[in-house]
Design an enzyme around this catalytic site. Sequence first.
Site, PDB file in Angstrom:
ATOM      1  N   HIS A 163       2.266   5.235  -6.794  1.00  0.00           N
ATOM      2  CA  HIS A 163       1.788   6.147  -7.838  1.00  0.00           C
ATOM      3  C   HIS A 163       2.553   7.480  -7.800  1.00  0.00           C
ATOM      4  CE1 HIS A 163      -1.931   4.092  -9.238  1.00  0.00           C
ATOM      5  NE2 HIS A 163      -1.885   3.537  -8.041  1.00  0.00           N
TER       6      HIS A 163
ATOM      7  N   CYS B 135       1.370   0.591 -10.934  1.00  0.00           N
ATOM      8  CA  CYS B 135       0.285  -0.145 -10.275  1.00  0.00           C
ATOM      9  C   CYS B 135      -0.293  -1.198 -11.227  1.00  0.00           C
ATOM     10  CB  CYS B 135      -0.769   0.844  -9.783  1.00  0.00           C
ATOM     11  SG  CYS B 135      -1.894   0.141  -8.567  1.00  0.00           S
TER      12      CYS B 135
ATOM     13  N   GLU C  38       2.659   9.707  -9.991  1.00  0.00           N
ATOM     14  CA  GLU C  38       1.872  10.780 -10.614  1.00  0.00           C
ATOM     15  C   GLU C  38       0.919  11.443  -9.616  1.00  0.00           C
ATOM     16  OE1 GLU C  38       1.198   7.669 -10.736  1.00  0.00           O
ATOM     17  OE2 GLU C  38      -0.922   7.261 -11.072  1.00  0.00           O
TER      18      GLU C  38
END
Lengths: 225, 86
Positions: free
Chosen positions: A195, A87, A197
């Site tokens: 994302h 990002c 994660e």
Amino acid sequence: MAARVGVILFPGSNCELDALEAIGHIGGTAELVWHGDRSVEGCDALVVPGGFAHGDYLRPGAIARFSPVMDAVRNFAAEGGPVVGICNGFQVLTEAGLLPGALQKNAGLKFLCTTITVRVETTTTALTSQATQGDELRIPINHFEGNYTCDANTLAQLRDEDRVVVRYVDNPNGSVDNIAGVCNEGRNVVGLMPHPERACHRLLGSEDGAVLLRSLLASAGTRVG
Amino acid sequence: MLFSVVVETRLRPGIADPQGATIERSLPTLGFTGIRGVRVGKAMRFELEAPDETTALAQATDVTQRFLINPVIEAADVSVSVAESV
């Protein structure tokens, strides 16, 4: 020994703890690296996390490239060390010249906070070695400037060299050629807007991002420097 | 000599400008029906010490290209004038 992943912390980063948690969850060891540090010694892989580094002043990523740690990140990448920008981290890596192109405002002038599907286009990168080409992954996006763009020559080069890492199945932001992530020539530096994660545990609604972070761990320690 | 520098940045042609498009879409509600091609940019002003105007323009253009804009998506006009003495 578990691979040590350095997560670069800029003033204004806000996804660094998500990255630490996710990497720990899949069996890696992660630690924060302050942007004012001049070294990334001891790290086997680096994550440039999401957020608003330096307040996104001037442009997203524009000031971050002057942070003292970025010279070390550049050297680490030049030696073949795996680096992933997520990002805002993707924006930082493009501004730093480690990845081609730029991220412009989303078509539609909307900040997008939703879960999208990306398709893995190549498995010969630091972020996709454990995935299968054609895999469709459900991963969240949270961005305003995620609309990937580059000139026609760069786009042709990215396609010819198989450097589009992930593409949106249903383009949410106007990115050219549905590009959600790209890699450098050495395939060890990858940037993407989604994302992973935040998609590493079923409690978060998707575990699809874990394969990408596992790939990062697998490629850790492959430096030739 | 002290020079005043104005850098006007804008998105390159073909780069989507959602702010400009949104402003343009809202104009007819105020009765402005003849306005087209709205583009939103930025203006940056600073003072620069240089021996002469040519050098000042070269330095201002260099900092603009290398830092103030991202040439992939932005373009800029740089103008330099002798700063008025205070």
